[in-house]
Design a protein around this motif. Structure first.
Motif, mmCIF file in Angstrom:
data_model
loop_
_atom_site.group_PDB
_atom_site.id
_atom_site.type_symbol
_atom_site.label_atom_id
_atom_site.label_comp_id
_atom_site.label_asym_id
_atom_site.label_seq_id
_atom_site.Cartn_x
_atom_site.Cartn_y
_atom_site.Cartn_z
ATOM 1 N N TYR B 51 0.836 -1.189 0.000
ATOM 2 C CA TYR B 51 0.000 0.000 0.000
ATOM 3 C C TYR B 51 0.875 1.244 0.000
ATOM 4 O O TYR B 51 2.021 1.209 0.444
ATOM 5 N N SER B 52 0.280 2.340 -0.436
ATOM 6 C CA SER B 52 1.018 3.611 -0.456
ATOM 7 C C SER B 52 1.444 4.031 0.946
ATOM 8 O O SER B 52 2.471 4.680 1.131
ATOM 9 N N SER B 53 0.655 3.642 1.914
ATOM 10 C CA SER B 53 0.963 4.007 3.298
ATOM 11 C C SER B 53 1.996 3.076 3.910
ATOM 12 O O SER B 53 2.412 3.260 5.052
ATOM 13 N N GLY B 54 2.402 2.072 3.168
ATOM 14 C CA GLY B 54 3.341 1.099 3.706
ATOM 15 C C GLY B 54 2.615 -0.025 4.420
ATOM 16 O O GLY B 54 1.503 0.149 4.909
ATOM 17 N N ASN B 55 3.233 -1.166 4.440
ATOM 18 C CA ASN B 55 2.618 -2.326 5.066
ATOM 19 C C ASN B 55 3.701 -3.149 5.732
ATOM 20 O O ASN B 55 4.705 -3.475 5.107
ATOM 21 N N THR B 61 8.587 -5.474 5.456
ATOM 22 C CA THR B 61 7.949 -4.192 5.216
ATOM 23 C C THR B 61 7.884 -3.939 3.721
ATOM 24 O O THR B 61 8.891 -4.079 3.016
ATOM 25 N N GLN B 63 6.609 -1.224 0.594
ATOM 26 C CA GLN B 63 6.301 0.179 0.329
ATOM 27 C C GLN B 63 5.947 0.350 -1.141
ATOM 28 O O GLN B 63 6.457 -0.362 -2.007
ATOM 29 N N ASN B 65 5.458 3.515 -4.090
ATOM 30 C CA ASN B 65 5.561 4.913 -4.498
ATOM 31 C C ASN B 65 4.910 5.028 -5.862
ATOM 32 O O ASN B 65 5.511 4.694 -6.882
ATOM 33 N N ARG B 66 3.662 5.494 -5.871
ATOM 34 C CA ARG B 66 2.912 5.552 -7.144
ATOM 35 C C ARG B 66 3.518 6.568 -8.106
ATOM 36 O O ARG B 66 3.511 6.360 -9.315
#
Lengths: 115, 111
Positions: B51-55, B61, B63, B65-66
Motif C-alpha cells: 500500500y502507499s501508506s506502507g505495510n 515491510t 512500500q 511509491n505511485r
C-alpha cells in the motif's frame, strides 16, 4: 483437498504432438489464470477467464495455444504441434471474482517436456 | 520493456542481515500491488500486499511509491527460511484484473 488442482503433473511428449492440461480451480473462484514459467523466470501471463469468458490472451502466445473454460468451472490449456521451446511449467491460478486485491491461489503446475 | 521489472539478484546474505528488493512497473493502469514468495520447485504464494501508506508484517515491510511507479520489500533479521524467490506482482485496472508477475529476485540466506 480444496485447493487448485492441475493434471497431469508431468508430461513428456515428442515434438509435433498435441498436449492438453486441465485445471480445477477452487470452487467459488470465478477468475482463472494460466501462466507459463521457465527456470529462473517469473510466471509469464498466458490468458485468463472470468467465469467462461476468456478476457485476454497474451500476444506472446502463438495460435498453437488455446484455452477454454466451457462451464465456468474447470479449464483446459491445449498446445498443438508442440515445439521444444514449449517446455516449461504451466501454472494455473484462481481468485474470487470481487477481489481485485485478492490473493491468487496457484496449483502445483503441469511440467511439460518436449523432446 | 517488461511491465514489471525487478532487481536481477541473486542476493546472498548472512543470517540476521537486512535486505531490500526493488521493483518498478510501467503500466499506469496498475492498481494493486503484492509480493509473492516462491520456494524452489513450488508454486508462488502470497507474502503480502503493498500500500502507499506502507505495510509491515513482522520482519517484512513493503512500500509503494505511485509517483515513481516503484515498489520495495525490506526483510529485517534474515532467517535461513527466508531463502526463496520473491516475485513482484501487479494487478491492472483493465476491468479484468489482469495480474502480471516480475521475473523474481532470488535470495539466499546463509548461516
Amino acid at each position: 483437498d480444496t485447493g487448485v488442482s492441475q493434471n497431469p503433473r508431468h508430461k513428456i511428449t515428442k515434438r509435433g504432438q498435441n498436449v492438453t492440461f486441465r485445471c480445477d480451480p477452487i470452487s467459488e473462484h470465478n477468475r482463472l489464470y494460466w501462466y507459463r514459467q521457465t527456470l529462473g523466470q517469473g510466471p509469464e501471463f498466458l490468458t485468463y477467464f472470468q467465469n467462461e469468458a476468456q478476457l485476454e490472451k497474451s500476444r506472446l502466445l502463438s495460435d498453437r495455444f488455446s484455452a477454454e473454460r466451457p462451464k465456468g468451472s474447470f479449464s483446459t490449456l491445449e498446445i498443438q504441434r508442440t515445439e521444444q521451446g514449449d517446455s516449461a511449467m504451466y501454472l494455473c491460478a484462481s481468485r474470487v471474482d470481487k477481489a481485485n486485491t485478492g490473493e491468487l491461489f496457484f496449483g502445483e503446475g503441469s511440467r511439460l517436456t518436449v523432446l | 520493456r517488461k511491465e514489471v521489472e525487478q532487481d536481477p539478484g541473486p542476493f546472498n546474505v548472512p543470517e540476521g542481515a537486512t535486505v531490500a528488493f526493488n521493483c518498478t512497473y510501467s503500466n499506469s493502469a496498475s492498481q494493486s500491488f503484492f509480493w509473492y514468495r516462491q520456494d524452489c520447485r513450488k508454486e508462488p504464494k502470497l507474502l503480502m500486499s503493498v500500500y502507499s501508506s506502507g505495510n509491515e508484517d513482522g520482519r517484512f515491510t513493503a512500500q509503494l511509491n505511485r509517483a515513481s511507479q516503484y515498489i520495495s520489500l525490506l526483510i529485517r533479521d534474515s532467517k535461513l527460511s527466508d531463502s526463496a524467490t520473491y516475485l513482484c506482482v501487479v494487478i491492472l485496472n483493465t476491468g479484468g484484473f489482469k495480474t502480471i508477475f516480475g521475473a523474481g529476485t532470488r535470495l539466499f540466506v546463509k548461516a
